[in-house]
Design a protein around this motif. Sequence first.
Motif: not given
Length: 364
Positions: A236-237, A295-298, A321-324, A354-357
């Motif tokens: 995931g990334q 997006k298209r590369q997943y 994934s959300i977190i890098p 940013i994710f927490i926000y």
Amino acid sequence: MANFIVLFVAIASFYVQIAIGQRSPTISYISQTQIKDIGGTVELSCSVQYTQDYSVVWMKVDKVVTGNSLPISSGSGLILHDSRFSLRYDPTSSTYVLQIKDIQETDAGTYSCQIIISPNNRVSAEVEVEVRRPPFISDNSTRSVVVSEGEAVQMECYAGGYPPPKISWRRENNAILPTGGSIYRGTTLKIKSVHKEDRGTYYCVAENGVGRGTKRNIAVEVEFAPVVTVSKPRLGQALQYDMDLECHVEAYPPPAITWEKDGITLSNNQHYKISHFAVADEFTDTTLRVITIEKRQYGQYKCKAANKLGTSEEQVELFESIIPVCPPACGSSRYGEASTLSTSSATLFISIIIFIYRSFNAQH
């Protein structure tokens, strides 16, 4: 009476001389086989009888090429001018002693003591001289083998020297031989059905107690179809970050390696970077870097390898994934990037904020 005795002795002596004159010349003694080290000295003795009117000679006999014998001496004198050779004659025992000093390998062979009666008639006796020689492996021995998996393979090793050397086989690092055990004895090593695990270096060793022995390295190359493995089938990334997809390929001959997505073969461009790392003739690690993920590369990626014996492939899934994920999001010197650990750490920290926000706003 005295005159009668004198007459009897004279007649007896006359008949004895006639009897002696009728006796054939003979060789009463010849040395037994001599075995010597290089640089040593050997003496060959030949005792004769009834040879007053005949010549006694020493010769080195070539039993392979007829008529290629080498005359060494005649009577009590040498014919061969070589300071290593000398001849002694003991008249009391009618013995001719041939001495050879500083023996060389070329001195080995058959030596003949001969009484020459006529051009077509001679009395002879022979003695063998053997020179201890360190073993050597003949040129007609196997040097390398290339075979496909499942086929039979045969390796041969022939050696010379004296005493005749014994042959044994070993593998590099004393690995177990396909025949079982770590040592096999004999001139021929056979593998009925070779496996890729049998590839590597084999040693043919020749030993005869003279010197330290000798050996030959024999490279066994086994051709086999590719085997592809992946250590992480799902990765995931986060969006806009790089990610490395990896697979390991084992094959010989070296295969053609490709990466595919949705049936399309990928190549190096602004979206992808493909790298191959050959760690040995049979092993290759390959990495597909997905750059600044969109997006298209997943989705599913295929790592494929092919050579003349077959093909193999494995899939690696790249999901969002959300977190890098770090690495490679935090940079890697492997690809020559200039990113530093401090910069990457800061980027990761900001992404978490940013994710927490976003999560907080979504709940309110």
